[in-house]
Design a protein around this motif. Structure first.
Motif, PDB file in Angstrom:
ATOM      1  N   LYS A  42       0.819  -1.216   0.000  1.00 61.67           N
ATOM      2  CA  LYS A  42       0.000   0.000   0.000  1.00 61.67           C
ATOM      3  C   LYS A  42       0.856   1.271   0.000  1.00 61.67           C
ATOM      4  CE  LYS A  42      -1.913  -1.092   3.947  1.00 61.67           C
ATOM      5  NZ  LYS A  42      -1.197  -2.332   4.283  1.00 61.67           N
ATOM      6  N   SER A  43       1.804   1.328   0.933  1.00 62.54           N
ATOM      7  CA  SER A  43       2.644   2.533   1.009  1.00 62.54           C
ATOM      8  C   SER A  43       3.474   2.676  -0.259  1.00 62.54           C
ATOM      9  CB  SER A  43       3.579   2.465   2.211  1.00 62.54           C
ATOM     10  OG  SER A  43       2.833   2.492   3.396  1.00 62.54           O
ATOM     11  N   THR A  44       3.964   1.553  -0.756  1.00 57.01           N
ATOM     12  CA  THR A  44       4.752   1.597  -1.990  1.00 57.01           C
ATOM     13  C   THR A  44       3.926   2.204  -3.114  1.00 57.01           C
ATOM     14  OG1 THR A  44       5.971  -0.368  -1.311  1.00 57.01           O
ATOM     15  CG2 THR A  44       6.004   0.171  -3.652  1.00 57.01           C
ATOM     16  N   PHE A 157      -3.125   9.927   1.636  1.00 52.49           N
ATOM     17  CA  PHE A 157      -3.036   9.700   3.074  1.00 52.49           C
ATOM     18  C   PHE A 157      -2.461   8.308   3.312  1.00 52.49           C
ATOM     19  CE2 PHE A 157      -6.541  12.737   2.784  1.00 52.49           C
ATOM     20  CZ  PHE A 157      -6.356  13.553   3.885  1.00 52.49           C
ATOM     21  N   ASP A 158      -1.420   8.204   4.127  1.00 55.75           N
ATOM     22  CA  ASP A 158      -0.874   6.883   4.453  1.00 55.75           C
ATOM     23  C   ASP A 158      -1.108   6.578   5.933  1.00 55.75           C
ATOM     24  OD1 ASP A 158       0.363   4.469   4.555  1.00 55.75           O
ATOM     25  OD2 ASP A 158       2.288   5.153   3.741  1.00 55.75           O
ATOM     26  N   GLU A 159      -2.121   5.790   6.223  1.00 51.96           N
ATOM     27  CA  GLU A 159      -2.470   5.383   7.593  1.00 51.96           C
ATOM     28  C   GLU A 159      -2.442   6.565   8.556  1.00 51.96           C
ATOM     29  OE1 GLU A 159      -2.092   1.687   8.758  1.00 51.96           O
ATOM     30  OE2 GLU A 159      -1.300   0.818   6.924  1.00 51.96           O
ATOM     31  N   PRO A 160      -3.145   7.643   8.260  1.00 46.59           N
ATOM     32  CA  PRO A 160      -2.979   8.862   9.063  1.00 46.59           C
ATOM     33  C   PRO A 160      -3.532   8.745  10.475  1.00 46.59           C
ATOM     34  CG  PRO A 160      -4.801   9.143   7.536  1.00 46.59           C
ATOM     35  CD  PRO A 160      -4.148   7.822   7.187  1.00 46.59           C
TER      36      PRO A 160
HETATM   37 MG   LIG Z   1       2.507   1.108   4.842  1.00 41.87          MG
END
Ligand SMILES: [Mg+2]
Ligand SMILES: Nc1ncnc2c1ncn2[C@@H]1O[C@H](COP(=O)(O)OP(=O)(O)O)[C@@H](O)[C@H]1O
Length: 360
Positions: A42-44, A157-160
């Motif tokens: 996901k982050s990638t 948004f990354d796991e905010p």
């Molecule tokens: Mg991640």
């Protein structure tokens, strides 16, 4: 505002492939949630959209323009991370204005942008504080304010909300949705939490091991999961899975691996393909009287009360089945119960590794 389109996107870290030909479109103004277990990419994926990671294949377009080689600053994107990454020695006002200052924006314009964002987020009384004088939720709001002042085409948004306590997470979830309604910006939101995905998304993208497993409206994924993985990932308590096969002699019974018979409606597609996996959501099971037609036995192993409902876990059908009931329960551990499944709400999957949904 802009559409974001990924076409056969590939990302490799040396020999390891983190993204496998990912195809995905985020429509202009849409709020898309990328969800999947930790490590699924996901982050990638988000970082490639932002331009923070070089890609190994495919294309990324934003607003119809291929941005593969465009630098992050020129992609007109703002990203909010789990670690708010605020400057500890700067005030809220300075944290929010810093990027604009760097970009050479004139002071009156910066002040206007900061005031607008502060008003939207309710940060006006806090503008002269430093991050350590703020609560977790307020810090998260400042991180969002920093993104808003840039008035970007796309929010990432990354796991905010991962660092916030449960209650605040629920509140911020609603705030971020409201914010999206006001600003209407195209948004990609990453989380590992399927409840966050269900409650926030216009469209959910479920990922596993660098692949997209299914894309759809939250209820579409809930009601018609494309495979066993999505079925098990979306929903809490999780979907029940029963291995077995449709009765070879009849057309309306599923025989679990331990021999328990569960009534099903005749479904030609499945009859030809046993063994199979029968899946039932916990709220589609109920506890009934012994003499109810089609009832099958189980033994209570856990009873959890949440207040509005009770979760009963019963050993049955060669596995453990979760049942959600609305009533309070006096069931005791080890007690024998009779279960019944809503025949109109059953799901069937292939018994294979992929566990694809069988047409019903
Ligand atoms: Mg991640
Ligand atoms: N810089 C990197 N070098 C090598 N492998 C990486 C790097 N960043 C991420 N990975 C690997 O890529 C996979 C996906 O990571 P990530 O996108 O962070 O997952 P998620 O955000 O879904 O938890 C993981 O297996 C991770 O170990």
């Amino acid at each position: 505002m802009a559409q974001v389109a990924l076409n056969k996107l590939v990302k490799r870290y040396g020999a390891y492939q983190a993204l496998h030909e990912v195809d995905m479109t985020v429509e202009n103004g849409e709020f898309v949630v990328l969800v999947g277990p930790s490590g699924c990419g996901k982050s990638t994926l988000l970082r490639t959209i932002a331009g923070l990671e070089e890609i190994s294949g495919g294309t990324i377009s934003i607003g119809g323009r291929v941005v593969n080689t465009i630098r992050p600053k020129e992609r007109d994107i703002a990203m909010v991370f789990q670690s708010y990454a605020l400057y500890p020695h700067k005030t809220v006002r300075k944290n929010m204005s810093f990027a604009l200052k760097l970009a050479g924006v004139a002071q009156p314009e910066i002040d206007k942008a900061v005031e607008r964002a502060a008003a939207i987020l309710g940060l006006e009384p806090l503008l002269d504080r430093k991050p350590k004088q703020l609560s977790g939720g307020q810090r998260q709001r400042v991180a969002m304010g920093r993104a808003i002042v840039r008035n970007p085409q796309v929010f990432l948004f990354d796991e905010p909300l991962s660092n916030l306590d449960a209650k605040l997470r629920v509140q911020m979830r609603a705030e971020i949705r409201e914010l999206h309604q006001r600003l209407g910006a195209t948004t990609v939101y990453v989380t590992h939490d399927q409840i966050e995905a269900m409650t926030m998304a216009d469209k959910i993208v479920v990922m596993r091991d660098g692949h997209i497993e299914q894309i759809g409206h939250p209820l579409e994924l809930y009601d018609r999961p494309a495979n066993r993985f999505v079925a098990g990932f979306i929903g809490s308590p999780a979907m029940n899975f029963i291995e077995g096969q449709v009765d070879a002699s009849g057309t309306d019974r599923f025989i679990a691996s331990d021999g328990t018979a569960i009534p099903v409606s005749a479904r030609l597609g499945i009859l030809k393909r046993s063994p199979a996996v029968l899946a039932i959501r916990p709220e589609d099971l109920s506890i009934v009287e012994e003499n109810t037609p089609g009832a099958f036995p189980g033994m209570v192993s856990v009873v959890e009360t949440t207040g509005p409902e009770t979760i009963v876990i019963a050993n049955s059908c060669g596995t453990r089945l979760s049942v959600v009931i609305k009533e309070r329960s006096r069931l005791k551990l080890g007690e024998k119960v009779w279960l019944s499944a809503d025949v109109s709400k059953l799901h069937f999957f292939e018994a294979s590794k992929d566990g694809r949904r069988l047409a019903a």
